[in-house]
Design an enzyme around this catalytic site. Sequence first.
Site, PDB file in Angstrom:
ATOM      1  N   ASP A   1      10.067 -23.068 -15.240  1.00  0.00           N
ATOM      2  CA  ASP A   1      10.133 -24.123 -15.429  1.00  0.00           C
ATOM      3  C   ASP A   1       9.057 -24.834 -16.161  1.00  0.00           C
ATOM      4  O   ASP A   1       9.075 -25.743 -17.046  1.00  0.00           O
ATOM      5  CB  ASP A   1      10.857 -25.361 -14.424  1.00  0.00           C
ATOM      6  CG  ASP A   1      10.981 -26.671 -14.854  1.00  0.00           C
ATOM      7  OD1 ASP A   1      11.622 -26.937 -15.781  1.00  0.00           O
ATOM      8  OD2 ASP A   1      10.336 -27.307 -14.092  1.00  0.00           O
ATOM      9  N   GLU A   2       7.980 -24.492 -15.554  1.00  0.00           N
ATOM     10  CA  GLU A   2       6.654 -25.252 -16.126  1.00  0.00           C
ATOM     11  C   GLU A   2       5.968 -24.283 -17.052  1.00  0.00           C
ATOM     12  O   GLU A   2       4.596 -24.175 -17.175  1.00  0.00           O
ATOM     13  CB  GLU A   2       5.735 -25.256 -14.855  1.00  0.00           C
ATOM     14  CG  GLU A   2       6.263 -26.360 -14.094  1.00  0.00           C
ATOM     15  CD  GLU A   2       5.339 -26.714 -12.815  1.00  0.00           C
ATOM     16  OE1 GLU A   2       5.484 -27.727 -12.213  1.00  0.00           O
ATOM     17  OE2 GLU A   2       4.483 -25.896 -12.296  1.00  0.00           O
ATOM     18  N   CYS A   3       6.803 -23.258 -17.827  1.00  0.00           N
ATOM     19  CA  CYS A   3       6.368 -22.420 -18.938  1.00  0.00           C
ATOM     20  C   CYS A   3       5.459 -21.251 -18.368  1.00  0.00           C
ATOM     21  O   CYS A   3       4.868 -20.531 -19.329  1.00  0.00           O
ATOM     22  CB  CYS A   3       5.482 -23.551 -19.690  1.00  0.00           C
ATOM     23  SG  CYS A   3       6.353 -24.821 -20.553  1.00  0.00           S
TER      24      CYS A   3
END
Length: 426
Positions: A364-366
């Site tokens: 989700d945070e790349c």
Amino acid sequence: MMMPTTESEQADCEVDSRIPCKYGVQCYQKNLAHLNKYKHPPKSAKRQCGMQPGPSKKLKVDKGSSLNKISLDNKNRISNENKETNEEKGEVSNSSKTMQINNEETIIKNKQEKISPSASEDESEYENEENTTVKTFDPKLFIKAKFLVTMPNDFYDFWESCKELKPTNPCDAFKDVGLKLVGAYDVLAGNFKHRKKSSKEYLRHWRYYYDPPEVQTVLKGDDSTGYHIAYFYDSPDEPPSFLVSNHGMKDEELEKIGDPFKKMHVRRLLAYIKSKAEKFKFNMSSQSLKIKERESKVVAKTFNKVGLVVPYNKKTQLGYRELAISDKELMTLLNKLEMASPEQKAKYLSDLQPVLTYANIAIDECDFGTGVKLGWELLYHGIDSLNSTILQFLSNSYKYLNREAFTKIAEAHLSQRKKGCDLSIL
């Protein structure tokens, strides 16, 4: 009073060419890299839905964990995403809000619902080389369409050499040393003519039990050990990085090799291959320049010994983060899970759950490489009840890495993951 979305804001959003954020108006992400990479709805759209930006709350992390930037908001969004994904794909029941691995019975049910292909699906995908006329048939395009990767020039040069050695059956040119050309070479040999095969079957053709999606087998050896040689691709849209070999019946490690015939000590064949290598400029070194260049790009060690290469920004440290536990701890946990009695498995699956949650938050945070790393490690260990979990992490990560071809390969493989060496679809 609700503020309507202005026409200018809506127009700007529609022409924005960036990938839409999967959370839409519910996104609370503050990471600038995330905000710059993905398109978000206008702020007024959030107000219409009653959404107001809120402060990020830190999630308490167990002592000893290396992950210190996990927010409670991210965890809630991951739960929502997993719910939507699971409902679409039939992995879990409609009432499930997050990926929970409570016991082996639940996981097996998820796996069957998620990845068991239907007969009608395969039948609808039938495509036939017979439908292509001889004049228009292009084996390179056919291989790309069916195997989803492009074979390098040396793949075709090697085929021409094998035709010189054994014109009547090039696939058996090295039969004397126990090797047979397989995989995409069956296309060049005409073995798929007048045969109806689905797209998923092509993707499973000579795919060994422990092979990650990045592997394409082209030579098989002794069936007692499952020895095979394959091209390894870091990206489906780029040439292969190198050749790897593996004894699929003995271990799961992939050995990087330059010359697959170097250790066979067969003088006549080795001399012939070397002469062809000089003509076609093959690199016969087991540590070729390409392998050395790739070593500098590896962001993490992996159980299969190949190492993980994904886009990684050293300045922002974006693209990969370590798992919640060490490789040694993960291997120990998986070993316990594999050997556990039915009564004990629930405990070890519960111990694994935080690792999966942290990896989901990393995606989700790349930090997409974290999902690939975890998927590889679970695939390496070979616990069939985790096949649906493997597929979830690999597919989510490949999607954002623009490696969707690997997702299709993983789906085909994990739907009928098969041990042994009877792996031909012919």
